[in-house]
Design a protein around this motif. Structure first.
Motif: not given
Length: 281
Positions: A169-190
């Motif tokens: 969610g571009d940073g919006c998702e926070d269910t307190d579960d790392n396996s659900e909240d994060f995915t991998t991708g090509v680095p794109s620092p903001r």
């Protein structure tokens, strides 16, 4: 009538509201052979509706099986505006081709080196050493790969020198579960200059009984009424996070001086708050 225009997509999918400032991207492959970026980094994101002061905040890092305590980066007294990102540059390696445009670069041992694959990192409200993701000073925690600590049911998958961890969610998702909240991708620092991304949950908060904000879109006069109709403080932020109005009113406010676009309003009445998306046309 001024032409209505949209600077940014302001609504993301609504998620459970937990931490206001979260780790939205983390990358440990900086400076490795064959990589693009020269440095490791941690990207923070304000998924809430109010500015957040980073005073006393600390990033704490440990290896996948190791203990916290050795690697700490003390953040400066900066403010992260609602929907804004904040980039912290860490260790710089011998390789890579692109420098980071970081908001903060710690020095000395605070610019610690992270693993490119498996590790754990915490954002804390003070420098008390982390012992668990549920410690009272832990604001956010990310376990990666074979990490022996993580939020929720499991750590997120291991990274590579070419992959970063992204909060959904571009940073919006926070269910307190790392396996659900994060995915991998090509680095794109903001960083703080990246267009803001206001999370839907931060725009629908309402603790004020009977609140009504109209018309919306609005030309000149914005009416804000409530059941009690007491004096209110209204703060309007543009999409760069800049505060453009800070005023007290009972039921109406003149916004004719504002340019056409999208704004975020924070409304306070008797200690209770609400946030709304306001479109000026």
């Amino acid at each position: 009538m001024r032409k209505l225009y949209f600077l940014f997509m302001i609504f993301a999918t609504a998620f459970t509201a937990n931490a206001q400032v979260v780790i939205s991207q983390v990358y440990g492959g900086g400076g490795n052979a064959g990589t693009t970026y020269k440095s490791d980094f941690v990207e923070l994101f304000n998924r809430g509706s109010t500015p957040e002061d980073l005073t006393d905040y600390v990033l704490q890092y440990a290896t996948a099986a190791g203990n916290f305590g050795t690697h700490k980066a003390y953040l400066p007294n900066d403010i992260i505006q609602p929907g804004a990102y904040y980039l912290v540059q860490l260790a710089t390696g011998a390789n890579g081709t692109v420098d980071l445009d970081a908001d903060f670069i710690p020095t000395g041992t605070q610019a610690f080196n992270m693993s490119a694959t498996d590790f754990k990192i915490a954002l804390t409200s003070n420098d008390v050493t982390v012992t668990s993701p549920t410690d009272s000073n832990v604001i956010d925690f990310v376990g990666v790969g074979s990490a022996n600590m993580y939020e929720g049911t499991a750590a997120m998958p291991a990274l590579t020198k070419d992959k970063a961890a992204f909060r959904n969610g571009d940073g919006c998702e926070d269910t307190d579960d790392n396996s659900e909240d994060f995915t991998t991708g090509v680095p794109s620092p903001r960083n703080s200059q990246t267009p803001v991304n206001i999370c839907a949950t931060s725009l629908t908060k309402n603790d004020i009984e009977g609140l009504n904000v109209f018309p919306n879109p609005v030309d000149d006069i914005l009416f804000i009424t409530s059941k009690n109709n007491l004096e209110k403080n209204i703060k309007l932020f543009d999409m760069t996070g800049k505060k453009v109005i800070d005023s007290k009113m009972n039921s109406e406010i003149n916004i004719s001086s504002l340019k056409a676009g999208i704004y975020v309003a924070k409304i306070t009445e008797m200690g209770k708050t609400a946030t709304r998306k306001i479109i000026v046309k």
